[in-house]
Design a protein around this motif. Structure first.
Motif, PDB file in Angstrom:
ATOM      1  N   TYR A 136      30.981  32.479  39.792  1.00 40.53           N
ATOM      2  CA  TYR A 136      30.028  33.263  40.579  1.00 40.53           C
ATOM      3  C   TYR A 136      29.284  34.235  39.672  1.00 40.53           C
ATOM      4  CZ  TYR A 136      32.851  31.650  44.526  1.00 40.53           C
ATOM      5  OH  TYR A 136      33.531  30.868  45.434  1.00 40.53           O
ATOM      6  N   VAL A 137      27.988  34.313  39.869  1.00 37.86           N
ATOM      7  CA  VAL A 137      27.178  35.353  39.259  1.00 37.86           C
ATOM      8  C   VAL A 137      26.539  36.098  40.412  1.00 37.86           C
ATOM      9  CG1 VAL A 137      25.299  35.922  37.702  1.00 37.86           C
ATOM     10  CG2 VAL A 137      26.732  33.931  37.229  1.00 37.86           C
ATOM     11  N   ASP A 138      27.078  37.323  40.679  1.00 32.35           N
ATOM     12  CA  ASP A 138      26.762  38.050  41.896  1.00 32.35           C
ATOM     13  C   ASP A 138      27.158  37.159  43.079  1.00 32.35           C
ATOM     14  OD1 ASP A 138      25.928  40.220  43.377  1.00 32.35           O
ATOM     15  OD2 ASP A 138      23.834  39.625  43.384  1.00 32.35           O
ATOM     16  N   PHE A 170      34.562  25.078  23.824  1.00 32.94           N
ATOM     17  CA  PHE A 170      34.833  26.307  24.573  1.00 32.94           C
ATOM     18  C   PHE A 170      35.706  26.060  25.793  1.00 32.94           C
ATOM     19  CE2 PHE A 170      31.831  28.303  21.823  1.00 32.94           C
ATOM     20  CZ  PHE A 170      32.155  29.647  21.862  1.00 32.94           C
ATOM     21  N   VAL A 171      35.555  24.920  26.435  1.00 31.91           N
ATOM     22  CA  VAL A 171      36.432  24.614  27.574  1.00 31.91           C
ATOM     23  C   VAL A 171      37.736  23.980  27.103  1.00 31.91           C
ATOM     24  CG1 VAL A 171      34.455  24.367  29.119  1.00 31.91           C
ATOM     25  CG2 VAL A 171      35.469  22.305  28.079  1.00 31.91           C
ATOM     26  N   THR A 179      32.220  36.035  37.361  1.00 33.61           N
ATOM     27  CA  THR A 179      33.575  35.982  37.878  1.00 33.61           C
ATOM     28  C   THR A 179      33.892  34.540  38.259  1.00 33.61           C
ATOM     29  OG1 THR A 179      32.802  36.480  40.128  1.00 33.61           O
ATOM     30  CG2 THR A 179      33.503  38.344  38.766  1.00 33.61           C
ATOM     31  N   TYR A 180      35.135  34.286  38.610  1.00 36.59           N
ATOM     32  CA  TYR A 180      35.530  32.930  38.976  1.00 36.59           C
ATOM     33  C   TYR A 180      36.521  32.983  40.125  1.00 36.59           C
ATOM     34  CZ  TYR A 180      40.006  33.687  36.637  1.00 36.59           C
ATOM     35  OH  TYR A 180      41.239  34.165  36.291  1.00 36.59           O
ATOM     36  N   ASP A 181      36.688  31.857  40.787  1.00 35.91           N
ATOM     37  CA  ASP A 181      37.635  31.730  41.878  1.00 35.91           C
ATOM     38  C   ASP A 181      39.009  31.430  41.283  1.00 35.91           C
ATOM     39  OD1 ASP A 181      39.189  30.991  44.028  1.00 35.91           O
ATOM     40  OD2 ASP A 181      37.666  29.742  44.968  1.00 35.91           O
ATOM     41  N   VAL A 233      34.020  30.293  30.398  1.00 34.59           N
ATOM     42  CA  VAL A 233      35.459  30.426  30.669  1.00 34.59           C
ATOM     43  C   VAL A 233      35.796  31.901  30.912  1.00 34.59           C
ATOM     44  CG1 VAL A 233      36.292  28.336  29.548  1.00 34.59           C
ATOM     45  CG2 VAL A 233      35.762  30.312  28.142  1.00 34.59           C
ATOM     46  N   PRO A 234      35.287  32.476  32.015  1.00 34.06           N
ATOM     47  CA  PRO A 234      35.516  33.904  32.267  1.00 34.06           C
ATOM     48  C   PRO A 234      36.983  34.239  32.515  1.00 34.06           C
ATOM     49  CG  PRO A 234      34.518  32.857  34.182  1.00 34.06           C
ATOM     50  CD  PRO A 234      34.463  31.854  33.060  1.00 34.06           C
TER      51      PRO A 234
END
Length: 227
Positions: free
Chosen positions: A17-19, A73-74, A7-9, A112-113
């Motif tokens: 974030y991973v967990d 990718f970015v 996930t991301y902010d 890039v989630p």
């Protein structure tokens, strides 16, 4: 293998974030992210271990190739231009058996989630599907979804009711038309070089692939990482 969701902010997409573990990939000025390659490598190494097991690692020998792929990718348009990469095209990632092509193309979307990931499908599975349902399957790939076709070139010729078909060749022609009309991207991993691709799929397909893809290659001497 089960792995934790990325996930991301939303207020700062440079932080992933991973967990409960936080990884900072660069700095965010409120409009764009200035990515930091060493931080990206650290994150990808950690995420790769979660996805593929504790023996996964980012090899220093692959850093030059990884810099190209991460820049793509970015969507760092300026740096990609310096590298000769067209951000509007897909990626054709080639290299020897076991060098890590499939692993990287599964891993890199997690940079890039906040963006919709492509559908990842082995070519041999596509041909198996064709053998069951026929030419409708080829039409199904005329949509505007992004795909990554894995292991192009190892699949068999398709056969439906006694009629042979170079399934992936036909799908690539269809994807080319969607790319031209809509800008929809296709990505590929393959063990084959340019000459082998042309031999298997013909000049008609090969010429379209030149327009659709950025060719990014591992060294022919790249080690087999499966051992």
């Amino acid at each position: 293998m089960k792995y934790l969701e990325t996930t991301y902010d939303p207020k700062n997409p440079s932080i992933i974030y991973v967990d409960s573990v936080q990884y900072e990939l660069g700095s965010f000025d409120g409009k764009s992210i200035l990515y930091d390659f060493p931080k990206i490598v650290k994150y990808l190494d950690a995420k790769g271990k979660l996805m593929f097991g504790k023996n996964f690692k980012i090899y220093e020998d692959d850093h030059d190739l990884l810099l190209k792929l991460t820049s793509y990718f970015v969507q760092d348009h300026d740096y990609c231009k310096k590298l000769g990469i067209d951000t509007a095209k897909g990626i054709l990632l080639s290299g020897p058996v076991g060098c890590g092509k499939t692993t990287l193309m599964r891993l890199l979307p997690h940079l890039v989630p906040h963006k919709k990931a492509y559908n990842f499908i082995p070519c041999r599975n596509i041909v198996f599907g064709f053998n069951g349902v026929g030419f409708k399957l080829i039409q199904d790939y005329e949509d505007t979804k992004d795909y990554c076709f894995d292991d192009l070139g190892v699949e068999h010729v398709g056969r439906y009711y006694g009629k042979d078909c170079n399934v992936m060749g036909e799908i690539l022609i269809s994807r080319y038309e969607v790319f031209r009309r809509k800008g929809t991207k296709t990505h590929i991993t393959t063990n084959l070089n340019a000459e082998e691709l042309q031999e298997k799929y013909g000049e008609r397909v090969r010429s379209r692939m030149r327009e659709m893809f950025n060719l990014v290659s591992f060294s022919n001497l790249a080690k087999d990482k499966r051992g």
